[in-house]
Design an enzyme around this catalytic site. Structure first.
Site, PDB file in Angstrom:
ATOM      1  N   GLY A  15       0.819  -1.217   0.000  1.00 22.56           N
ATOM      2  CA  GLY A  15       0.000   0.000   0.000  1.00 22.56           C
ATOM      3  C   GLY A  15       0.849   1.262   0.000  1.00 22.56           C
ATOM      4  N   ASP A  34      -6.542   1.918   6.266  1.00 26.15           N
ATOM      5  CA  ASP A  34      -6.097   0.701   6.968  1.00 26.15           C
ATOM      6  C   ASP A  34      -6.909   0.569   8.248  1.00 26.15           C
ATOM      7  OD1 ASP A  34      -3.246  -1.046   6.485  1.00 26.15           O
ATOM      8  OD2 ASP A  34      -4.189  -1.288   8.463  1.00 26.15           O
ATOM      9  N   ARG A  83       2.412 -13.704   3.335  1.00 27.58           N
ATOM     10  CA  ARG A  83       2.961 -15.014   3.703  1.00 27.58           C
ATOM     11  C   ARG A  83       4.145 -14.895   4.653  1.00 27.58           C
ATOM     12  NH1 ARG A  83       4.434 -18.502  -1.488  1.00 27.58           N
ATOM     13  NH2 ARG A  83       4.495 -16.574  -2.702  1.00 27.58           N
ATOM     14  N   ARG A  89       0.542 -19.410  -0.657  1.00 33.26           N
ATOM     15  CA  ARG A  89      -0.469 -18.349  -0.707  1.00 33.26           C
ATOM     16  C   ARG A  89      -1.808 -18.863  -0.194  1.00 33.26           C
ATOM     17  NH1 ARG A  89       2.440 -17.713  -5.627  1.00 33.26           N
ATOM     18  NH2 ARG A  89       3.539 -15.728  -5.749  1.00 33.26           N
ATOM     19  N   HIS A 176      -2.383 -17.536  -9.832  1.00 38.62           N
ATOM     20  CA  HIS A 176      -1.191 -16.940  -9.243  1.00 38.62           C
ATOM     21  C   HIS A 176      -0.724 -17.846  -8.108  1.00 38.62           C
ATOM     22  CE1 HIS A 176       1.605 -13.854  -8.097  1.00 38.62           C
ATOM     23  NE2 HIS A 176       1.004 -13.568  -6.975  1.00 38.62           N
TER      24      HIS A 176
HETATM   25  N1  APR Z   1      -9.057  -3.884   6.506  1.00 40.72           N
HETATM   26  C1  APR Z   1      -8.091  -3.038   6.086  1.00 40.72           C
HETATM   27  N2  APR Z   1      -6.786  -3.296   6.207  1.00 40.72           N
HETATM   28  C2  APR Z   1      -6.433  -4.438   6.787  1.00 40.72           C
HETATM   29  C3  APR Z   1      -7.378  -5.378   7.241  1.00 40.72           C
HETATM   30  C4  APR Z   1      -8.742  -5.050   7.088  1.00 40.72           C
HETATM   31  N3  APR Z   1      -9.696  -5.877   7.511  1.00 40.72           N
HETATM   32  N4  APR Z   1      -6.699  -6.430   7.762  1.00 40.72           N
HETATM   33  C5  APR Z   1      -5.389  -6.170   7.625  1.00 40.72           C
HETATM   34  N5  APR Z   1      -5.230  -4.959   7.038  1.00 40.72           N
HETATM   35  C6  APR Z   1      -3.991  -4.257   6.741  1.00 40.72           C
HETATM   36  C7  APR Z   1      -2.902  -4.463   7.764  1.00 40.72           C
HETATM   37  O1  APR Z   1      -3.113  -3.612   8.888  1.00 40.72           O
HETATM   38  C8  APR Z   1      -1.650  -4.096   6.966  1.00 40.72           C
HETATM   39  O2  APR Z   1      -1.294  -2.748   7.145  1.00 40.72           O
HETATM   40  O3  APR Z   1      -3.436  -4.745   5.527  1.00 40.72           O
HETATM   41  C9  APR Z   1      -2.066  -4.330   5.517  1.00 40.72           C
HETATM   42  C10 APR Z   1      -1.240  -5.382   4.790  1.00 40.72           C
HETATM   43  O4  APR Z   1       0.052  -4.899   4.699  1.00 40.72           O
HETATM   44  P1  APR Z   1       1.334  -5.846   4.893  1.00 40.72           P
HETATM   45  O5  APR Z   1       1.128  -6.718   6.079  1.00 40.72           O
HETATM   46  O6  APR Z   1       2.536  -4.972   4.849  1.00 40.72           O
HETATM   47  O7  APR Z   1       1.271  -6.799   3.600  1.00 40.72           O
HETATM   48  P2  APR Z   1       1.716  -6.474   2.088  1.00 40.72           P
HETATM   49  O8  APR Z   1       3.118  -6.932   1.890  1.00 40.72           O
HETATM   50  O9  APR Z   1       1.355  -5.090   1.730  1.00 40.72           O
HETATM   51  O10 APR Z   1       0.795  -7.538   1.302  1.00 40.72           O
HETATM   52  C11 APR Z   1      -0.607  -7.429   1.327  1.00 40.72           C
HETATM   53  O11 APR Z   1      -0.836  -8.550  -0.769  1.00 40.72           O
HETATM   54  O12 APR Z   1       0.700  -9.726  -2.057  1.00 40.72           O
HETATM   55  C12 APR Z   1      -0.345  -9.810  -1.148  1.00 40.72           C
HETATM   56  O13 APR Z   1       0.126 -11.865  -0.017  1.00 40.72           O
HETATM   57  C13 APR Z   1       0.101 -10.469   0.117  1.00 40.72           C
HETATM   58  O14 APR Z   1      -2.092 -10.799   0.953  1.00 40.72           O
HETATM   59  C14 APR Z   1      -0.939  -9.987   1.073  1.00 40.72           C
HETATM   60  C15 APR Z   1      -1.245  -8.576   0.574  1.00 40.72           C
END
Ligand code: APR
Length: 320
Positions: A15, A34, A83, A89, A176
């Site tokens: 994001g 978020d 992951r 996945r 994927h």
């Molecule tokens: N609503 C909004 N945001 C959420 C929710 C929700 N219900 N649940 C979790 N989040 C937020 C988390 O707080 C976190 O900031 O989603 C964000 C995910 O960010 P990261 O943990 O940094 O993960 P990221 O590497 O960005 O990947 C996100 O994309 O490629 C896929 O497998 C990966 O499923 C994962 C996603």
């Protein structure tokens, strides 16, 4: 008119990278959403302060309230968990399905006219579920995977051939996951079929097979090296290419997880296929001729996606 609005649901690693890219390209004003409190607001401030240095005009805000995504033109979804080393996945299914439910409702209630790009894994199942929960038309909900997978394939091929990545046109179909189908018959080096180019360069068939295999496992390789979290730079830039195709009505043909009903012998499924993206969203799916081996590989991949959809229906009865 005025500026476009880009809503990013999930303000984690992908994001934040999405926000930076979208701002640098002045694609529009950006809302980082978020559930974590403070984090999207903090990232929005930090990113806003790139503006004077990089010379972009974009209003970047952080939010924990879905009302702030109202009227978004493009929504990119990364909410959920990534992951950990050793996980596939598919292991994320249960957790991320619940997340898709709340995100789908947030989109339905606040920006039902948006073009929605899902990145959350397991991708093909999550984009399907997000479409179901949001109720948006199928042409306005798409998954990002093929642009990334083909970028991985292209990178490895360019390294092997010691050629420019710009000349590699790599082609990946299917889900994927580890069953994705890198299609060498449609992969070219500036128009030269990859297998012909390999002969010219003295690269063996088995070496190409190794590159195909590395592509399939390309995400896992990065998860293993990072130790914490999964890839984010290339996933983000891939989704931005899709958003630009939509906003600019570019009619690009990009490999995306699109809704396929009829073509490729499929019956209402999201899976990676060559897709035309323009102002109407996913405007068309291109059905290419495949060899018997490619067809059977695609079948293995789509069967794996179908199994995940059944699992989703088992977890949430509103999907059944
Ligand atoms: N609503 C909004 N945001 C959420 C929710 C929700 N219900 N649940 C979790 N989040 C937020 C988390 O707080 C976190 O900031 O989603 C964000 C995910 O960010 P990261 O943990 O940094 O993960 P990221 O590497 O960005 O990947 C996100 O994309 O490629 C896929 O497998 C990966 O499923 C994962 C996603």
């Amino acid at each position: 008119t005025g500026r476009k609005k880009i809503a990013l649901i999930g303000s984690g690693m992908i994001g934040g990278t999405l926000a930076h890219l979208a701002a640098k390209k002045e694609m529009g004003d950006i809302v980082l959403f978020d559930i974590a409190e403070g984090m999207p607001q903090g990232k929005a401030l930090d990113l806003s302060q790139c503006g004077p240095v990089e010379g972009f005009d974009a209003k970047i805000t952080g939010s924990n309230d879905y009302a702030d995504i109202a009227g978004a033109d493009v929504v990119i979804v990364t909410a959920g968990v990534p992951r950990k080393p050793g996980m596939s996945r598919d292991d994320l299914l249960g957790i991320n399905l619940k997340v898709m439910k709340s995100v789908g409702e947030g989109i339905k209630n606040n920006c039902p006219d948006a073009f929605v790009i899902c990145i959350t894994n397991p991708l093909d199942a999550m984009v399907w579920a997000l479409r179901e929960f949001s109720g948006l038309p199928h042409n306005k909900v798409v998954g990002m995977a093929g642009v990334l997978d083909s970028a991985r394939f292209a990178t490895f091929l360019a390294w092997e051939f010691d050629c420019s990545v710009k000349d590699v046109n790599a082609f990946v179909l299917g889900g994927h996951g580890d069953t994705m189908v890198p299609v060498t018959s449609y992969t070219t080096i500036n128009g030269i079929p990859v297998n012909d180019f390999a002969k010219i360069k003295g690269v063996s068939e088995s070496r190409i097979d190794e590159i195909v295999d590395r592509t399939r496992k390309g995400g896992g390789e990065i998860v293993g090296l990072l130790g914490n979290g999964s890839a984010y730079y290339a996933p983000a830039t891939s989704a931005i290419a899709m958003a630009e195709a939509y906003l600019g009505d570019q009619k690009r043909i990009l490999p995306c997880a699109s809704y396929v009903d009829g073509k490729y012998g499929l019956d209402g499924l999201y899976v990676g296929v060559p897709t035309v993206i323009g102002a109407d969203g996913t405007e068309d799916v291109i059905e290419i001729e495949l060899s018997d081996e490619e067809k059977s590989n695609l079948k293995v991949s789509t069967d794996a996606v179908e199994e995940l959809l059944e699992a989703c229906k088992g977890l949430d009865s509103s999907l059944a």
